[in-house]
Scaffold this active site. Sequence first.
Site, PDB file in Angstrom:
ATOM      1  N   ASN A  88      18.529   7.068  -5.983  1.00 26.45           N
ATOM      2  CA  ASN A  88      17.879   6.842  -7.478  1.00 26.45           C
ATOM      3  C   ASN A  88      17.581   7.999  -8.130  1.00 26.45           C
ATOM      4  O   ASN A  88      17.534   9.289  -7.324  1.00 26.45           O
ATOM      5  CB  ASN A  88      16.881   5.733  -7.551  1.00 26.45           C
ATOM      6  CG  ASN A  88      17.044   4.828  -8.695  1.00 26.45           C
ATOM      7  OD1 ASN A  88      17.702   5.117  -9.847  1.00 26.45           O
ATOM      8  ND2 ASN A  88      16.649   3.415  -8.447  1.00 26.45           N
ATOM      9  N   HIS A 123       6.345  26.673   3.217  1.00 26.99           N
ATOM     10  CA  HIS A 123       5.271  27.664   3.377  1.00 26.99           C
ATOM     11  C   HIS A 123       4.358  27.604   4.680  1.00 26.99           C
ATOM     12  O   HIS A 123       4.323  26.339   5.159  1.00 26.99           O
ATOM     13  CB  HIS A 123       4.700  27.632   1.948  1.00 26.99           C
ATOM     14  CG  HIS A 123       5.161  27.692   0.815  1.00 26.99           C
ATOM     15  ND1 HIS A 123       5.913  28.767   0.201  1.00 26.99           N
ATOM     16  CD2 HIS A 123       5.723  26.765   0.159  1.00 26.99           C
ATOM     17  CE1 HIS A 123       6.576  28.699  -0.866  1.00 26.99           C
ATOM     18  NE2 HIS A 123       6.520  27.142  -0.939  1.00 26.99           N
TER      19      HIS A 123
HETATM   20  C1  LIG Z   1       4.716  -2.311  -0.629  1.00 26.09           C
HETATM   21  C2  LIG Z   1       5.394  -3.202  -1.549  1.00 26.09           C
HETATM   22  C3  LIG Z   1       6.804  -3.527  -1.502  1.00 26.09           C
HETATM   23  C4  LIG Z   1       4.492  -4.463  -1.666  1.00 26.09           C
HETATM   24  O1  LIG Z   1       4.459  -4.830  -0.337  1.00 26.09           O
HETATM   25  P1  LIG Z   1       3.562  -6.340   0.164  1.00 26.09           P
HETATM   26  O2  LIG Z   1       3.943  -6.781   1.727  1.00 26.09           O
HETATM   27  O3  LIG Z   1       3.915  -7.475  -0.920  1.00 26.09           O
HETATM   28  O4  LIG Z   1       2.155  -5.694   0.019  1.00 26.09           O
HETATM   29  P2  LIG Z   1       0.971  -6.466  -0.870  1.00 26.09           P
HETATM   30  O5  LIG Z   1       1.451  -6.403  -2.487  1.00 26.09           O
HETATM   31  O6  LIG Z   1       0.644  -7.586  -0.328  1.00 26.09           O
HETATM   32  O7  LIG Z   1      -0.177  -5.368  -0.607  1.00 26.09           O
HETATM   33  C5  LIG Z   1      -0.570  -5.223   0.638  1.00 26.09           C
HETATM   34  C6  LIG Z   1      -1.855  -3.929   0.576  1.00 26.09           C
HETATM   35  O8  LIG Z   1      -1.077  -2.868   0.547  1.00 26.09           O
HETATM   36  C7  LIG Z   1      -1.429  -2.127  -0.537  1.00 26.09           C
HETATM   37  N1  LIG Z   1      -0.320  -1.473  -1.229  1.00 26.09           N
HETATM   38  C8  LIG Z   1       0.699  -2.101  -1.706  1.00 26.09           C
HETATM   39  N2  LIG Z   1       1.310  -1.196  -2.234  1.00 26.09           N
HETATM   40  C9  LIG Z   1       0.854   0.018  -2.107  1.00 26.09           C
HETATM   41  C10 LIG Z   1       1.137   1.322  -2.426  1.00 26.09           C
HETATM   42  N3  LIG Z   1       2.391   1.613  -3.292  1.00 26.09           N
HETATM   43  N4  LIG Z   1       0.462   2.357  -2.236  1.00 26.09           N
HETATM   44  C11 LIG Z   1      -0.915   2.237  -1.599  1.00 26.09           C
HETATM   45  N5  LIG Z   1      -1.269   0.771  -1.019  1.00 26.09           N
HETATM   46  C12 LIG Z   1      -0.365  -0.271  -1.526  1.00 26.09           C
HETATM   47  C13 LIG Z   1      -2.130  -3.235  -1.471  1.00 26.09           C
HETATM   48  O9  LIG Z   1      -2.966  -2.823  -2.299  1.00 26.09           O
HETATM   49  C14 LIG Z   1      -2.757  -4.083  -0.308  1.00 26.09           C
HETATM   50  O10 LIG Z   1      -3.939  -3.581  -0.116  1.00 26.09           O
HETATM   51  P3  LIG Z   1      -5.191  -4.574   0.338  1.00 26.09           P
HETATM   52  O11 LIG Z   1      -4.798  -5.447   1.359  1.00 26.09           O
HETATM   53  O12 LIG Z   1      -6.214  -3.648   0.778  1.00 26.09           O
HETATM   54  O13 LIG Z   1      -5.367  -5.465  -0.763  1.00 26.09           O
HETATM   55  C15 LIG Z   1       5.091  -2.729  -3.030  1.00 26.09           C
HETATM   56  O14 LIG Z   1       3.740  -2.406  -3.418  1.00 26.09           O
HETATM   57  C16 LIG Z   1       5.678  -1.448  -3.293  1.00 26.09           C
HETATM   58  O15 LIG Z   1       5.135  -0.134  -3.379  1.00 26.09           O
HETATM   59  N6  LIG Z   1       7.151  -1.478  -4.024  1.00 26.09           N
HETATM   60  C17 LIG Z   1       7.958  -0.179  -4.141  1.00 26.09           C
HETATM   61  C18 LIG Z   1       8.514  -0.336  -5.587  1.00 26.09           C
HETATM   62  C19 LIG Z   1       9.448   0.636  -5.860  1.00 26.09           C
HETATM   63  O16 LIG Z   1       8.822   1.958  -5.841  1.00 26.09           O
HETATM   64  N7  LIG Z   1      10.642   0.471  -6.319  1.00 26.09           N
HETATM   65  C20 LIG Z   1      11.288   1.926  -6.599  1.00 26.09           C
HETATM   66  C21 LIG Z   1      12.776   1.184  -7.005  1.00 26.09           C
HETATM   67  S1  LIG Z   1      14.163   1.440  -6.261  1.00 26.09           S
END
Ligand SMILES: CC(C)(COP(=O)(O)OP(=O)(O)OC[C@H]1O[C@@H](n2cnc3c(N)ncnc32)[C@H](O)[C@@H]1OP(=O)(O)O)[C@@H](O)C(=O)NCCC(=O)NCCS
Length: 186
Positions: free
Chosen positions: A80, A111
Amino acid sequence: MASPVALLRSLVRLARRLRFRLEGRAFTHVPGVMGRWPQLAGAGTLSFGPGVVFRSFRTPVRLEAGHGAELAVGPNVFINDGVNIYAARHVSIGEHTKIGDGAMVYDTDFHPVSPGQIIPVEPVTIGRNVWIGARAMVLAGAQVGDHAVIAAGSVVRGNVPARAIVAGSPAKVIRTFDCPDDWVRP
Ligand SMILES: CC(C)(COP(=O)(O)OP(=O)(O)OC[C@H]1O[C@@H](n2cnc3c(N)ncnc32)[C@H](O)[C@@H]1OP(=O)(O)O)[C@@H](O)C(=O)NCCC(=O)NCCS
């Protein structure tokens, strides 16, 4: 006799092939390009499996393999907007992997930290059907297992188990999930 649509598709493929050729690059499988043309740089080897797609409408994608290095992008990988991948030695990306906006993958630190230190260079292997979230960073030596998810903005160094979601900096496993080996994330 080929239909007009099939003919148009062949012409688009031919134009893409010619454009890569004009840039001095020839690929067995010519990637698809949506939006801006990717920057493909370096004296090393870049290779693409069939069905690779670049999508960039704001910031170009940049892939670079340094002298003697190899950057191998597997079949049906989706890359992307603004993704930046650099191979100083070896980076491989497994089939059906999706790489989100602005993500970075480097197999070198570029580096030294202190005088006399050898610059770390360690190959990066990304498995099949991995999802790398937007602005995530995959650093030298990372080994990412099949189907794994790297949450948006995470920084990965070391191993990510297969079928695990990792998040944060440094990225830690937040949970694991099941899926068949041949699953392809839509
Ligand atoms: C990881 C992701 C898929 C969610 O997965 P999930 O299993 O549904 O996770 P949850 O939302 O239930 O979160 C679980 C824990 O992880 C943490 N978490 C989720 N995403 C996070 C991130 N990007 N960075 C740090 N922590 C994150 C949440 O805060 C939560 O923490 P807690 O348990 O202390 O409350 C989503 O957050 C993500 O990052 N998606 C990527 C979207 C993207 O970049 N798309 C690009 C287009 S191609």
